[in-house]
Design an enzyme around this catalytic site. Structure first.
Site, mmCIF file in Angstrom:
data_model
loop_
_atom_site.group_PDB
_atom_site.id
_atom_site.type_symbol
_atom_site.label_atom_id
_atom_site.label_comp_id
_atom_site.label_asym_id
_atom_site.label_seq_id
_atom_site.Cartn_x
_atom_site.Cartn_y
_atom_site.Cartn_z
ATOM 1 N N CYS A 124 1.215 -1.475 -0.073
ATOM 2 C CA CYS A 124 0.316 -0.169 0.016
ATOM 3 C C CYS A 124 0.470 1.593 -0.161
ATOM 4 C CB CYS A 124 -1.281 0.196 1.404
ATOM 5 S SG CYS A 124 -2.149 -0.691 0.924
ATOM 6 N N LYS A 126 2.087 4.092 1.244
ATOM 7 C CA LYS A 126 3.349 4.594 2.150
ATOM 8 C C LYS A 126 4.574 3.373 2.002
ATOM 9 C CE LYS A 126 1.205 8.417 1.914
ATOM 10 N NZ LYS A 126 0.480 7.557 1.138
ATOM 11 N N CYS A 197 -6.377 -1.148 -2.364
ATOM 12 C CA CYS A 197 -7.431 -1.178 -3.780
ATOM 13 C C CYS A 197 -7.489 -1.363 -5.324
ATOM 14 C CB CYS A 197 -8.230 0.408 -3.104
ATOM 15 S SG CYS A 197 -8.526 0.727 -1.107
ATOM 16 N N GLU A 451 -4.047 13.866 2.515
ATOM 17 C CA GLU A 451 -4.397 13.391 1.370
ATOM 18 C C GLU A 451 -6.485 14.281 1.957
ATOM 19 O OE1 GLU A 451 -4.371 9.825 0.343
ATOM 20 O OE2 GLU A 451 -2.290 9.534 -0.216
ATOM 21 N N SER A 477 -5.448 11.492 -2.638
ATOM 22 C CA SER A 477 -5.304 10.029 -2.870
ATOM 23 C C SER A 477 -5.147 10.197 -3.707
ATOM 24 C CB SER A 477 -6.352 9.568 -2.628
ATOM 25 O OG SER A 477 -6.643 8.296 -2.927
#
Length: 565
Positions: A124, A126, A197, A451, A477
């Site tokens: 994901c 970071k 995602c 974000e 994002s």
């Protein structure tokens, strides 16, 4: 051990290393293992992050495969932050800073134990860039094998959905455009499994860029989590890292050159990737000792066409579709047909050049990956805008802006935090023709450069996506869409021009001209600057306090620097 010349000899070879060997044996290492390469496996398993919840088992698979290939595996873990769960509250201030902790953690374990090579298992937002930064620092043979994307959700009527569908659904729900039941359906069905995602958001953007940089095997960015193909990739990566450890290379700094970074940005531009990739790739370049000016991205964008439109730019295509069409290498192969867009000679962890890898690929769906003769746009999906409001640049995901919009002029409505902006948006203060200005949310000012997915999704969900623009010194994002410019540098907390904007000022966004202009006379801006008072830091203690004191500007990747630097 007699013929061994690997780096880990420093901790295991010679009579004076008997105490070290004793400790290693306490972990299960045998005398026979002492002559084999020691391979670090930087995993990022954590229960609360859906992109990482499956990585314990995945890491064990990689560990087993390293041992089968003749290496001695040592698995360790980093932290991870789920940006979706951290979104819209104090937790988001910890997201970008977590990248630095991850980089430091991987560097610490590798250097403290003098391991020979490294496999990174990120997924994901970071975690991938944090591990990339660490790889540049330690500069030992390294391969990335991410956990893989989740499949898109399926709603009851057959429509696809993802995390951004839900965030935009919140905005629609606030306007009475969807019911409680419809919002609950989104909540229940949009994220169906583990994995990153499912759109071209930051996580998948960075995992795809690992392929283009040459640090991951083909398929890394697109093969679904828990698929047989993902497991096969993991085993192949394990075999290859043992070969690289014994050969002493190639190493990350052999692979990540200015030309390789060009290739990564070319892919990002062709796919309309996340603006966060700019921030993270600049940070990786900084760690590699490469000066990479933002203007170079615009030069690429001017000649790289937009070939692959993925959610959030379209609701119909997700990462699984890109994989079925041929994946990253198929996009690069298609792009290579246009002269001057790519550098085929760049080295990869496979031992082959990137050009040799894409030569083996096939574009299996020309609706998903457009041919260069029929792109979505002749120029790319990512741009850097400059001007008196952003002297050091601002990032725009052009591919997520409605194609009918090339310029936007509106009046500023200013908010000094994301929370204030959300109150203004949901309270009806933001109207068509506004440019929403969210400031004091940069690396130092946030702190942590949070974000702005909640406000951008609210604007789109309320039906204002074509009529309202948003600019910020914070980030977006990867799922953000609309007329949204982030990373404005210098940031407000450093006295950047965004701090001088007042309600009602006219702001012009010129996408083709790559200009962001505050239509206020220079002498008036000087008067405002003379009256401006630098605000006190929001946080003085703990990790965020240290981060705010040491972090640099977004245009250099928001990396940390010690005071003497």
């Amino acid at each position: 051990m007699e013929g061994s010349t690997v780096r880990s000899d420093l901790i295991k070879k010679g009579p004076d290393r008997a105490p070290h060997r004793a400790l290693l044996k306490a972990t299960g290492v045998t005398d026979a293992d002492m002559g084999k390469p020691f391979i670090g496996i930087a995993n990022s398993y954590i229960d609360i992050v859906p992109g990482h919840v499956h990585l314990k088992e995945f890491g064990d698979l990689v560990k087993e495969a390293v041992r089968e290939a003749g290496g001695v595996p040592f698995i360790f873990n980093t932290i991870g932050v789920d940006d979706g769960i951290a979104m819209g509250h104090i937790g988001m201030r910890y997201s970008l800073p977590s990248r630095e902790l991850i980089a430091d953690a991987v560097e610490t374990v590798i250097e403290a134990h003098q391991l020979d090579a490294l496999i990174c298992i990120p997924n994901c937002d970071k975690i991938t860039p944090g591990m990339l930064m660490a790889a540049m620092r330690v500069n030992i043979p390294t391969i990335f094998i991410s956990g893989g994307p989740m499949a898109a959700g399926r709603l009851k009527d057959g429509r696809r959905a993802d995390l951004i569908t839900i965030f935009e659904g919140v905005g629609a729900h606030s306007r009475g455009m969807i019911s409680d039941e419809e919002l609950k359906e989104l909540e229940d069905l949009a994220c169906p499994s583990c994995g990153s995602c499912s759109g071209m958001f930051t996580a998948n953007s960075m995992n795809c860029l690992c392929e283009a940089l040459g640090l991951a095997l083909p398929g890394n960015g697109t093969a679904l989590a828990r698929s047989a193909e993902r497991e096969a990739l993991a085993r192949a990566a394990a075999r290859r890292i043992v070969e690289m450890a014994l050969a002493g290379g190639p190493r990350p700094r052999d692979i990540v050159t200015p030309e390789a970074i060009d290739n990564a940005f070319a892919l990002d531009i062709a796919m309309g990737g996340s603006t966060n990739t700019v921030l993270h790739t600049l940070a990786v370049a900084t760690e590699a000792g490469i000066a990479y000016p933002l203007e170079r991205i615009n030069a690429l964008s001017a000649r790289v066409p937009y070939l692959c439109k993925v959610s959030p730019a379209t609701a119909e295509v997700h990462i699984e579709d890109v994989h079925a069409a041929g994946g990253v290498m198929a996009i690069l192969k298609e792009l290579s047909r246009k002269e001057g867009t790519l550098h085929p000679h760049c080295l990869t962890v496979t031992g082959k050049t990137i050009g040799e890898l894409w030569a083996e690929a096939e574009n299996r769906n020309r609706e998903v990956i457009r041919p260069v003769e029929d792109p979505y746009a002749e120029t790319g999906g990512l741009a850097i805008l400059f001007g008196n409001l952003a002297p050091d640049g601002a990032a725009l995901k052009v591919g997520a802006v409605d194609p009918s919009i090339t310029t936007f002029t509106g009046r500023a409505i200013c908010f000094d935090s994301q929370d204030e902006a959300l109150q203004g948006i949901f309270g009806g203060r933001v109207q068509p023709g506004h440019v929403v200005v969210i400031r004091y949310e940069g690396p130092k000012g946030g702190p942590g450069m949070p974000e702005m997915l909640a406000p951008t999704s609210a604007i789109v969900g309320m039906g204002l996506g074509k009529e309202v623009a948003l600019i910020t010194d914070g980030r977006f994002s990867g799922g953000t869409r609309g007329i949204c410019l982030g990373h404005i540098s210098p940031e407000a907390a450093e006295g950047g021009p965004i701090a001088l904007v007042r309600d009602g000022d006219v702001i012009t966004i010129d996408i083709p001209g790559r200009r962001l202009t505050l239509e206020v006379p220079a002498d008036e801006l000087e008067r405002r600057r003379a009256a401006w008072v630098k605000p006190a830091p929001k946080v003085r203690k703990g990790w965020l306090g240290r981060y705010a004191a040491l972090v640099t500007s977004a245009n250099t990747g928001a990396v940390l620097r010690t005071p003497e630097e």
